[in-house]
Design a protein around this motif. Sequence first.
Motif, short mmCIF file in Angstrom:
data_model
loop_
_atom_site.label_atom_id
_atom_site.label_comp_id
_atom_site.label_asym_id
_atom_site.label_seq_id
_atom_site.Cartn_x
_atom_site.Cartn_y
_atom_site.Cartn_z
N PRO A 123 -7.09 -4.61 4.00
CA PRO A 123 -6.91 -3.18 3.72
C PRO A 123 -5.90 -2.49 4.64
CG PRO A 123 -9.23 -3.72 3.64
CD PRO A 123 -8.51 -4.94 4.15
N GLU A 124 -5.86 -2.92 5.91
CA GLU A 124 -4.89 -2.33 6.84
C GLU A 124 -3.46 -2.61 6.38
OE1 GLU A 124 -7.28 -4.48 7.75
OE2 GLU A 124 -8.52 -3.54 9.28
N ALA A 125 -3.22 -3.80 5.85
CA ALA A 125 -1.88 -4.16 5.38
C ALA A 125 -1.51 -3.34 4.14
CB ALA A 125 -1.81 -5.65 5.06
N ILE A 126 -2.48 -3.09 3.28
CA ILE A 126 -2.21 -2.28 2.08
C ILE A 126 -1.87 -0.85 2.48
CG2 ILE A 126 -3.24 -1.34 -0.02
CD1 ILE A 126 -4.92 -3.95 -0.14
N ILE A 127 -2.62 -0.28 3.41
CA ILE A 127 -2.34 1.08 3.87
C ILE A 127 -0.98 1.13 4.56
CG2 ILE A 127 -3.08 2.90 5.47
CD1 ILE A 127 -5.97 2.06 4.79
N HIS A 128 -0.67 0.13 5.36
CA HIS A 128 0.65 0.09 6.01
C HIS A 128 1.76 0.01 4.96
CE1 HIS A 128 3.79 -0.77 8.87
NE2 HIS A 128 4.12 -1.85 8.16
#
Length: 145
Positions: A123-128
């Motif tokens: 999820p952190e990569a998607i938000i980034h």
Amino acid sequence: MMKLTKSFNRSLWAFHFNSGSCNGCEIEIVAAITPRYDPERFGIKLVGSPRHADVLLVTGPVVRKMRDRLERVYQQMADPKVVMCIGACGTSGGPFYDSYNLDGPIDDIIPVDVYVPGCPPRPEAIIHGVVVAQQKLERLEGEKA
């Protein structure tokens, strides 16, 4: 934590399109929009129509039956728009690479601006990736002005 140095002028509305994936990326997208990650602090909101969206989140490899639908959804979006390819399947076909039913990765069908690698991506990569898409939209709008 990501450190943002620039203030954003607008909120991003995203439309999600599944072009034939195994649903692993969809689970991570749902996890990314929960209060734990709080993407609304960046102004990210999922919408139900591509006509209202700034960002197209595409997951999965493009199967034959979804090719024309993906092109139609892309054409329905207003300019400026950004396309995000989420996951290994959309980038290269992933475990479905060289399958008889694939028309190819997403960038063979429509132009892709941001890639989020992983199987499935965190999820952190998607938000980034959405924050990078927002910065790209700001550059596109700055070039128009």
